[in-house]
Every structure is written in C-alpha cells, then in structure tokens.
Design a protein around this motif. Sequence first.
Motif, PDB file in Angstrom:
ATOM      1  N   GLY A 115      37.128  36.607  27.715  1.00  0.00           N
ATOM      2  CA  GLY A 115      36.652  37.661  28.608  1.00  0.00           C
ATOM      3  C   GLY A 115      35.332  38.248  28.143  1.00  0.00           C
ATOM      4  N   LEU A 116      35.228  38.510  26.836  1.00  0.00           N
ATOM      5  CA  LEU A 116      33.982  39.062  26.295  1.00  0.00           C
ATOM      6  C   LEU A 116      32.811  38.104  26.506  1.00  0.00           C
ATOM      7  N   CYS A 117      33.042  36.825  26.269  1.00  0.00           N
ATOM      8  CA  CYS A 117      31.968  35.832  26.451  1.00  0.00           C
ATOM      9  C   CYS A 117      31.551  35.763  27.917  1.00  0.00           C
ATOM     10  N   GLN A 118      32.526  35.710  28.799  1.00  0.00           N
ATOM     11  CA  GLN A 118      32.202  35.650  30.228  1.00  0.00           C
ATOM     12  C   GLN A 118      31.454  36.908  30.670  1.00  0.00           C
ATOM     13  N   MET A 119      31.848  38.028  30.123  1.00  0.00           N
ATOM     14  CA  MET A 119      31.157  39.281  30.423  1.00  0.00           C
ATOM     15  C   MET A 119      29.707  39.221  29.950  1.00  0.00           C
ATOM     16  N   ALA A 120      29.505  38.748  28.729  1.00  0.00           N
ATOM     17  CA  ALA A 120      28.158  38.645  28.165  1.00  0.00           C
ATOM     18  C   ALA A 120      27.284  37.710  28.991  1.00  0.00           C
ATOM     19  N   LEU A 121      27.907  36.727  29.626  1.00  0.00           N
ATOM     20  CA  LEU A 121      27.176  35.768  30.458  1.00  0.00           C
ATOM     21  C   LEU A 121      27.124  36.213  31.922  1.00  0.00           C
ATOM     22  N   ALA A 122      27.599  37.419  32.194  1.00  0.00           N
ATOM     23  CA  ALA A 122      27.614  38.022  33.537  1.00  0.00           C
ATOM     24  C   ALA A 122      28.483  37.230  34.517  1.00  0.00           C
ATOM     25  N   ASN A 123      29.481  36.536  34.017  1.00  0.00           N
ATOM     26  CA  ASN A 123      30.471  35.831  34.845  1.00  0.00           C
ATOM     27  C   ASN A 123      31.682  36.749  34.986  1.00  0.00           C
ATOM     28  N   TYR A 124      31.533  37.788  35.785  1.00  0.00           N
ATOM     29  CA  TYR A 124      32.528  38.849  35.818  1.00  0.00           C
ATOM     30  C   TYR A 124      33.871  38.412  36.394  1.00  0.00           C
ATOM     31  N   ALA A 125      33.873  37.547  37.391  1.00  0.00           N
ATOM     32  CA  ALA A 125      35.151  37.079  37.947  1.00  0.00           C
ATOM     33  C   ALA A 125      35.937  36.290  36.887  1.00  0.00           C
ATOM     34  N   ALA A 126      35.242  35.448  36.132  1.00  0.00           N
ATOM     35  CA  ALA A 126      35.902  34.685  35.066  1.00  0.00           C
ATOM     36  C   ALA A 126      36.371  35.620  33.950  1.00  0.00           C
ATOM     37  N   ALA A 127      35.582  36.635  33.661  1.00  0.00           N
ATOM     38  CA  ALA A 127      35.981  37.615  32.639  1.00  0.00           C
ATOM     39  C   ALA A 127      37.248  38.338  33.074  1.00  0.00           C
ATOM     40  N   ILE A 128      37.318  38.705  34.333  1.00  0.00           N
ATOM     41  CA  ILE A 128      38.507  39.382  34.861  1.00  0.00           C
ATOM     42  C   ILE A 128      39.735  38.497  34.691  1.00  0.00           C
ATOM     43  N   ARG A 129      39.602  37.209  35.012  1.00  0.00           N
ATOM     44  CA  ARG A 129      40.737  36.286  34.856  1.00  0.00           C
ATOM     45  C   ARG A 129      41.194  36.229  33.396  1.00  0.00           C
ATOM     46  N   ALA A 130      40.238  36.180  32.476  1.00  0.00           N
ATOM     47  CA  ALA A 130      40.595  36.110  31.050  1.00  0.00           C
ATOM     48  C   ALA A 130      41.269  37.401  30.585  1.00  0.00           C
ATOM     49  N   PHE A 131      40.719  38.551  30.965  1.00  0.00           N
ATOM     50  CA  PHE A 131      41.325  39.821  30.559  1.00  0.00           C
ATOM     51  C   PHE A 131      42.720  39.985  31.172  1.00  0.00           C
ATOM     52  N   ARG A 132      42.901  39.513  32.395  1.00  0.00           N
ATOM     53  CA  ARG A 132      44.235  39.567  33.010  1.00  0.00           C
ATOM     54  C   ARG A 132      45.232  38.703  32.242  1.00  0.00           C
ATOM     55  N   GLN A 133      44.769  37.543  31.810  1.00  0.00           N
ATOM     56  CA  GLN A 133      45.648  36.663  31.036  1.00  0.00           C
ATOM     57  C   GLN A 133      46.021  37.336  29.711  1.00  0.00           C
ATOM     58  N   ALA A 134      45.038  37.952  29.061  1.00  0.00           N
ATOM     59  CA  ALA A 134      45.312  38.670  27.810  1.00  0.00           C
ATOM     60  C   ALA A 134      46.317  39.797  28.056  1.00  0.00           C
ATOM     61  N   LEU A 135      46.185  40.474  29.184  1.00  0.00           N
ATOM     62  CA  LEU A 135      47.090  41.582  29.496  1.00  0.00           C
ATOM     63  C   LEU A 135      48.501  41.104  29.850  1.00  0.00           C
ATOM     64  N   LYS A 136      48.642  39.886  30.328  1.00  0.00           N
ATOM     65  CA  LYS A 136      49.993  39.341  30.555  1.00  0.00           C
ATOM     66  C   LYS A 136      50.734  39.219  29.227  1.00  0.00           C
ATOM     67  N   ILE A 137      49.982  38.922  28.184  1.00  0.00           N
ATOM     68  CA  ILE A 137      50.583  38.735  26.862  1.00  0.00           C
ATOM     69  C   ILE A 137      50.739  40.069  26.147  1.00  0.00           C
ATOM     70  N   GLN A 138      49.732  40.917  26.284  1.00  0.00           N
ATOM     71  CA  GLN A 138      49.661  42.203  25.574  1.00  0.00           C
ATOM     72  C   GLN A 138      49.338  43.309  26.588  1.00  0.00           C
ATOM     73  N   PRO A 139      50.314  43.695  27.417  1.00  0.00           N
ATOM     74  CA  PRO A 139      50.030  44.600  28.534  1.00  0.00           C
ATOM     75  C   PRO A 139      49.545  45.995  28.156  1.00  0.00           C
ATOM     76  N   TYR A 140      49.784  46.415  26.932  1.00  0.00           N
ATOM     77  CA  TYR A 140      49.372  47.756  26.524  1.00  0.00           C
ATOM     78  C   TYR A 140      47.988  47.781  25.870  1.00  0.00           C
ATOM     79  N   ALA A 141      47.288  46.668  25.847  1.00  0.00           N
ATOM     80  CA  ALA A 141      45.979  46.594  25.183  1.00  0.00           C
ATOM     81  C   ALA A 141      44.944  47.374  25.990  1.00  0.00           C
ATOM     82  N   ILE A 142      44.639  48.561  25.523  1.00  0.00           N
ATOM     83  CA  ILE A 142      43.732  49.476  26.214  1.00  0.00           C
ATOM     84  C   ILE A 142      42.340  48.861  26.377  1.00  0.00           C
ATOM     85  N   ASP A 143      41.830  48.187  25.347  1.00  0.00           N
ATOM     86  CA  ASP A 143      40.500  47.568  25.445  1.00  0.00           C
ATOM     87  C   ASP A 143      40.438  46.592  26.613  1.00  0.00           C
ATOM     88  N   ASN A 144      41.444  45.755  26.751  1.00  0.00           N
ATOM     89  CA  ASN A 144      41.435  44.792  27.849  1.00  0.00           C
ATOM     90  C   ASN A 144      41.556  45.479  29.204  1.00  0.00           C
TER      91      ASN A 144
END
Length: 155
Positions: A115-144
């Motif tokens: 997600g961070l890499c996609q964000m840095a590359l301005a690929n926001y839709a891909a970043a959203i998908r990655a952060f959502r996947q991270a949140l499926k695993i760790q739903p309380y992760a405030i940073d994500n």
Amino acid sequence: MNESSIQSFLENLKHPDEVVRQAATEALWRAWFYQKGDYGWECIQRSQVLFSAGKVSQAEAVLTELIRDQPDFAEAWNRRAILYYFTAQYEKALVDCQTVVKLNSMHFGAWHGLGLCQMALANYAAAIRAFRQALKIQPYAIDNQRLLLECTAKL
C-alpha cells in the motif's frame, strides 16, 4: 512454531483486547524472522546494522545473498522491500512486497508495504486494495485505516 499456533495468532489479531493483539503481532513477527533459524535472523540483523550505519549497498547485498540462498524466506524479501522503500526505490520495493505476499499471504507487513509503495507511486486504487487486504488480517491497525482514508480522498 506449528501451523495451528500461527493460525491462533492470526485469529488473535482480530481480538478486541489490544494486549492480545499485540502479543499475537509480536509472536508472528518472531515466527517470520526465525523462519530460517539463526542463519536467516543473523543475516537480517547484519543488514539492519549496515543500513543503520548508512551502508545501504552493503545491507542490500546481504539481503540479496540471503534471498539467493533462501528464496522462500519471505522475511528476507520483506526486509529488502523496506530497504528499497526507505531509499525511494518504490518499484523495486513493490516487486519484493509482491513476492512476500505470494510466499506468505497473511504477511500484514508486506500488504502494508504494498500500500505504501502504491501510494508513493500515486496508484491510489491499488494502494486501497493493499490496505484493505492488510486490514482483513489486522482489522485494528489504525495506520492502515488512516492510509486507506487518505488514498480514498485522493481518488
């Protein structure tokens, strides 16, 4: 650490009690760092010391050699992705993060890194998908959660 322990820790990442979640997070990181025993751990440590001392190319070489020796060691790929990210080599970091999640689909750190890499590359839709996947695993992760909102606002 056996598969049922790993599964238990993954479930505990979703527990409402922060202490339980933190213990599970630490146990998973420990399991991932020690996946290849002391050899893998020592190489990762050596690369971190080199990186902290500003010897980036030497740190990268240690991780690359470890990856060559142990191509299924997800944490070696993850550590090199982190090195690439912190040196603004986002495309390389992205490739390494993708390798990590192929090797370990539950690696919340690599999903966060994607997600961070996609964000840095301005690929926001891909970043959203990655952060959502991270949140499926760790739903309380405030940073994500925060980063997901930031990316959504940029679309």
